[in-house]
Design a protein around this motif. Structure first.
Motif, short mmCIF file in Angstrom:
data_model
loop_
_atom_site.label_atom_id
_atom_site.label_comp_id
_atom_site.label_asym_id
_atom_site.label_seq_id
_atom_site.Cartn_x
_atom_site.Cartn_y
_atom_site.Cartn_z
N VAL A 89 0.80 -1.01 -0.10
CA VAL A 89 -0.02 -0.01 0.14
C VAL A 89 0.95 1.33 0.05
CG1 VAL A 89 -1.67 1.38 1.39
CG2 VAL A 89 -1.89 -1.27 1.08
N VAL A 90 0.73 1.95 -1.24
CA VAL A 90 1.53 3.19 -1.06
C VAL A 90 0.97 4.22 -0.43
CG1 VAL A 90 2.62 4.93 -2.70
CG2 VAL A 90 2.32 2.62 -3.39
N GLU A 91 1.63 4.88 0.53
CA GLU A 91 1.22 6.01 1.31
C GLU A 91 2.14 7.20 1.10
OE1 GLU A 91 1.57 4.26 5.20
OE2 GLU A 91 -0.58 3.39 5.01
N GLN A 92 1.45 8.36 0.75
CA GLN A 92 2.25 9.74 0.65
C GLN A 92 2.94 10.39 1.89
OE1 GLN A 92 0.92 11.99 -2.62
NE2 GLN A 92 2.12 13.73 -2.04
N PHE A 93 3.96 10.63 1.86
CA PHE A 93 4.61 11.56 3.21
C PHE A 93 3.92 12.95 3.02
CE2 PHE A 93 8.19 14.00 4.70
CZ PHE A 93 7.94 13.94 6.10
N THR A 94 3.44 13.23 4.43
CA THR A 94 2.80 14.67 4.33
C THR A 94 3.76 15.86 4.46
OG1 THR A 94 2.94 14.51 6.78
CG2 THR A 94 0.98 13.79 5.73
N GLY A 95 5.13 15.55 4.96
CA GLY A 95 6.12 16.58 4.90
C GLY A 95 6.22 17.00 6.53
N LEU A 96 5.28 16.46 7.41
CA LEU A 96 5.42 16.55 8.76
C LEU A 96 5.78 15.46 9.69
CD1 LEU A 96 1.79 18.37 8.65
CD2 LEU A 96 3.74 19.51 8.57
N THR A 97 6.17 15.93 10.92
CA THR A 97 6.42 14.76 11.83
C THR A 97 5.62 15.08 13.11
OG1 THR A 97 8.17 16.39 12.82
CG2 THR A 97 8.72 14.75 11.04
N ASP A 98 5.39 14.03 13.82
CA ASP A 98 4.50 14.13 14.98
C ASP A 98 5.65 14.58 16.26
OD1 ASP A 98 6.32 11.94 15.90
OD2 ASP A 98 4.53 10.58 16.15
N VAL A 99 5.07 14.56 17.36
CA VAL A 99 5.82 15.33 18.51
C VAL A 99 7.06 14.33 18.99
CG1 VAL A 99 3.56 16.35 19.42
CG2 VAL A 99 4.34 13.88 20.30
N ASN A 100 6.92 13.33 18.43
CA ASN A 100 8.16 12.37 18.88
C ASN A 100 9.17 12.51 17.63
OD1 ASN A 100 7.22 11.49 21.31
ND2 ASN A 100 6.14 10.11 20.27
N GLY A 101 9.00 13.23 16.54
CA GLY A 101 9.75 13.48 15.35
C GLY A 101 9.56 12.08 14.35
N ASN A 102 8.32 11.52 14.38
CA ASN A 102 7.94 10.33 13.49
C ASN A 102 7.41 11.14 12.48
OD1 ASN A 102 9.09 8.13 15.20
ND2 ASN A 102 7.03 8.43 16.35
N GLU A 103 7.77 10.53 11.10
CA GLU A 103 7.28 11.10 9.66
C GLU A 103 5.61 10.76 9.96
OE1 GLU A 103 9.73 9.51 6.62
OE2 GLU A 103 11.15 11.11 6.92
N ILE A 104 4.93 11.79 9.23
CA ILE A 104 3.31 11.45 9.29
C ILE A 104 3.09 11.08 7.95
CG2 ILE A 104 1.23 12.35 9.38
CD1 ILE A 104 2.25 13.97 11.68
N TYR A 105 2.49 9.90 7.65
CA TYR A 105 2.01 9.56 6.09
C TYR A 105 0.65 9.41 6.10
CZ TYR A 105 6.70 8.23 4.89
OH TYR A 105 8.28 8.29 5.06
N GLU A 106 0.19 9.82 4.84
CA GLU A 106 -1.44 9.46 4.43
C GLU A 106 -1.83 8.11 5.01
OE1 GLU A 106 -4.39 9.39 0.67
OE2 GLU A 106 -2.29 9.26 0.38
N GLY A 107 -3.05 7.81 5.70
CA GLY A 107 -3.33 6.54 6.32
C GLY A 107 -2.88 6.29 7.75
N ASP A 108 -2.04 7.25 8.27
CA ASP A 108 -1.50 7.08 9.74
C ASP A 108 -2.84 7.53 10.53
OD1 ASP A 108 1.04 6.31 9.11
OD2 ASP A 108 1.94 8.06 9.58
N VAL A 109 -2.81 6.72 11.85
CA VAL A 109 -3.58 7.48 12.89
C VAL A 109 -2.66 8.12 13.81
CG1 VAL A 109 -5.40 6.61 14.58
CG2 VAL A 109 -4.86 5.06 12.41
N LEU A 110 -3.26 9.47 13.95
CA LEU A 110 -2.94 10.32 14.86
C LEU A 110 -3.44 10.48 16.46
CD1 LEU A 110 -2.01 13.42 12.75
CD2 LEU A 110 -0.66 11.30 13.38
#
Length: 97
Positions: free
Chosen positions: A23-44
């Motif tokens: 499943v291809v997920e696109q990177f948002t260019g953002l990171t969470d509070v822990n510095g993990n990259e956020i991708y489309e389909g992620d649960v925050l």
């Protein structure tokens, strides 16, 4: 018979080689509070709610689980952290935390 050699793929692999396997997920260019990259389909998740990252109308949005609320992710992750994704953790889509 011709000499057969095992071939390996490095780098980008076309999904058609393994249909339904990835499943291809696109990177948002953002990171969470822990510095993990956020991708489309992620649960925050943050202290108030859980949301799902989606790409719609030309931008990344977060749909709040169990509501019709939605917010724009551009430049703001609202203190959220990535807790999984919709493909590997479907149980995270339940409205109750």
């Amino acid at each position: 018979m011709a000499d057969c050699k095992k071939r390996t793929c490095r780098g980008v692999v076309d999904e058609s080689v393994f249909p339904g396997r990835y499943v291809v997920e696109q990177f948002t260019g953002l990171t969470d509070v822990n510095g993990n990259e956020i991708y489309e389909g992620d649960v925050l998740e943050n202290r108030k709610y859980r949301s799902i990252v989606k790409f719609a109308s030309g931008k990344f949005l977060a749909d709040v689980v169990g509501t019709i609320s939605r917010f724009d992710l551009i430049g703001e992750t609202h203190g959220s952290k990535v807790i999984g994704n919709v493909h590997e953790n479907p149980e995270l889509l339940e409205a109750d935390k």
